[in-house]
Design a protein around this motif. Structure first.
Motif, short mmCIF file in Angstrom:
data_model
loop_
_atom_site.label_atom_id
_atom_site.label_comp_id
_atom_site.label_asym_id
_atom_site.label_seq_id
_atom_site.Cartn_x
_atom_site.Cartn_y
_atom_site.Cartn_z
N GLU A 74 0.82 -1.21 0.00
CA GLU A 74 0.00 0.00 0.00
C GLU A 74 0.86 1.26 0.00
O GLU A 74 0.48 2.29 -0.57
N ARG A 75 2.03 1.19 0.62
CA ARG A 75 2.91 2.37 0.67
C ARG A 75 3.28 2.83 -0.73
O ARG A 75 3.36 4.03 -1.01
N ALA A 76 3.49 1.89 -1.64
CA ALA A 76 3.83 2.25 -3.01
C ALA A 76 2.65 2.98 -3.66
O ALA A 76 2.86 3.94 -4.42
N VAL A 77 1.44 2.54 -3.37
CA VAL A 77 0.25 3.19 -3.92
C VAL A 77 0.12 4.61 -3.39
O VAL A 77 -0.20 5.55 -4.13
N VAL A 78 0.37 4.78 -2.10
CA VAL A 78 0.31 6.12 -1.48
C VAL A 78 1.31 7.05 -2.15
O VAL A 78 1.00 8.21 -2.47
N ILE A 79 2.53 6.58 -2.36
CA ILE A 79 3.56 7.40 -3.00
C ILE A 79 3.12 7.78 -4.42
O ILE A 79 3.28 8.93 -4.86
N ALA A 80 2.56 6.81 -5.15
CA ALA A 80 2.10 7.09 -6.51
C ALA A 80 0.99 8.12 -6.53
O ALA A 80 0.98 9.04 -7.37
N TYR A 81 0.02 7.99 -5.62
CA TYR A 81 -1.07 8.96 -5.57
C TYR A 81 -0.57 10.36 -5.24
O TYR A 81 -0.98 11.34 -5.87
N ALA A 82 0.30 10.47 -4.24
CA ALA A 82 0.81 11.78 -3.87
C ALA A 82 1.56 12.42 -5.03
O ALA A 82 1.45 13.62 -5.28
N THR A 83 2.32 11.60 -5.75
CA THR A 83 3.06 12.11 -6.91
C THR A 83 2.10 12.60 -7.99
O THR A 83 2.26 13.69 -8.55
N ALA A 84 1.09 11.79 -8.30
CA ALA A 84 0.13 12.15 -9.35
C ALA A 84 -0.70 13.36 -8.95
O ALA A 84 -1.04 14.19 -9.81
N LEU A 85 -1.04 13.48 -7.69
CA LEU A 85 -1.80 14.65 -7.23
C LEU A 85 -1.00 15.93 -7.45
O LEU A 85 -1.54 16.96 -7.87
N GLN A 86 0.29 15.87 -7.16
CA GLN A 86 1.14 17.05 -7.35
C GLN A 86 1.40 17.33 -8.82
O GLN A 86 1.33 18.48 -9.26
N GLU A 87 1.66 16.29 -9.59
CA GLU A 87 2.08 16.48 -10.97
C GLU A 87 0.93 16.85 -11.91
O GLU A 87 1.08 17.66 -12.82
N SER A 88 -0.23 16.23 -11.72
CA SER A 88 -1.32 16.42 -12.69
C SER A 88 -2.70 16.55 -12.06
O SER A 88 -3.70 16.60 -12.78
#
Length: 271
Positions: A74-88
């Motif tokens: 789940e930690r990987a998913v959290v990192i991906a979401y935070a990245t996508a929220l910031q980027e796009s």
């Protein structure tokens, strides 16, 4: 009882005025613009609530499915979401800084793939995770450090503020929290086309791999994916685990359908 001519005249005037006002209101309301509600989604979990538009929900469901296929925590998913929220802002945009495009604003010039490939959320998410798992101890690193190790952006500190929001999304879309996603979209007066489930299953399989449901958590991940894509594929009902989502504006979430939910149920029902 007799009425004077004056009283009768006043009564006639009142009736005429009432009719005139009624007709005027009718035509005014007839000309008034019809308020069209926009499609929306909402995630409701014990750790918080988050409103999304349908595109953001579809991207979120795709990221969770790709992570499940790669058997990532789940930690990987959290990192991906935070990245996508910031980027796009969790949208598949076709613009960005220089040649940056897509959910994660990846760049063709930096070897992430062609623009066409990067604009495919499944491809882009796979590339993001492939880079993330190469980051040493990424699970234990502060989120901003892990994300920046992948993105190498000018402002790596900007990922951290999205962590709590990312945790809410991860709890819902990974299937950790059942019944967490509700979406609604307006339907036309004409009958909706039959659900394009064959096409949809192909897209689900691209992200998730095997669509077999082996655990209850995986079942809720799949059910959430279907709800997130309901507008795209013409679905009005998704059933799983003793509960049903319906495309009903008056319903705020999943409702018990009278069927006993079975742990590890093997099927999501669609219509």
């Amino acid at each position: 009882m007799r009425f004077s001519r004056g009283v009768i005249t006043i009564a006639v005037i009142v009736v005429v005025l009432a009719v005139a006002v009624s007709v005027g209101l009718y035509h005014l309301l007839k000309r008034a613009p019809v308020v069209v509600r926009e499609a929306y989604c909402v995630v409701d979990t014990p750790v918080g609530v988050r409103e999304l538009d349908p595109e953001q929900a579809r991207i979120s469901a795709t990221i969770a499915a790709v992570a499940a296929r790669r058997k990532l925590p789940e930690r990987a998913v959290v990192i991906a979401y935070a990245t996508a929220l910031q980027e796009s802002k969790l949208r598949n945009v076709d613009y960005g800084d220089r040649d940056s495009v897509g959910v994660f604003q990846q760049r063709e010039s930096q070897g992430w793939g062609t623009k066409k490939q990067i604009m495919d959320p499944v491809y882009a998410t796979n590339r993001f995770f492939a880079a993330l798992v190469k980051v040493k101890n990424y699970r234990k690193l502060p989120l901003a450090e892990a994300a920046q190790a992948v993105q190498r952006s000018a402002g790596g500190y900007a990922y951290a503020p999205h962590e709590e929001e990312a945790k809410i999304l991860a709890a819902a879309f990974t299937g950790k929290v059942p019944r967490a996603l509700h979406c609604w979209y307006p339907q036309t007066r004409t009958p909706a086309p039959a659900p394009r489930t064959r096409e949809a299953r192909k897209q689900l399989a691209r992200a998730l791999g095997s669509t077999a449901i082996t655990t209850e958590k995986r079942g809720w991940l799949v059910a959430s994916w279907w709800v997130a894509h309901a507008e795209m594929y013409g679905l009005t009902r998704v059933g799983y685990g003793g509960a049903t989502w319906s495309n009903d504006y008056e319903t705020e979430g999943w409702e018990a359908d009278g069927k006993p939910g079975k742990p590890g149920a093997r099927r999501v029902e669609l219509s």
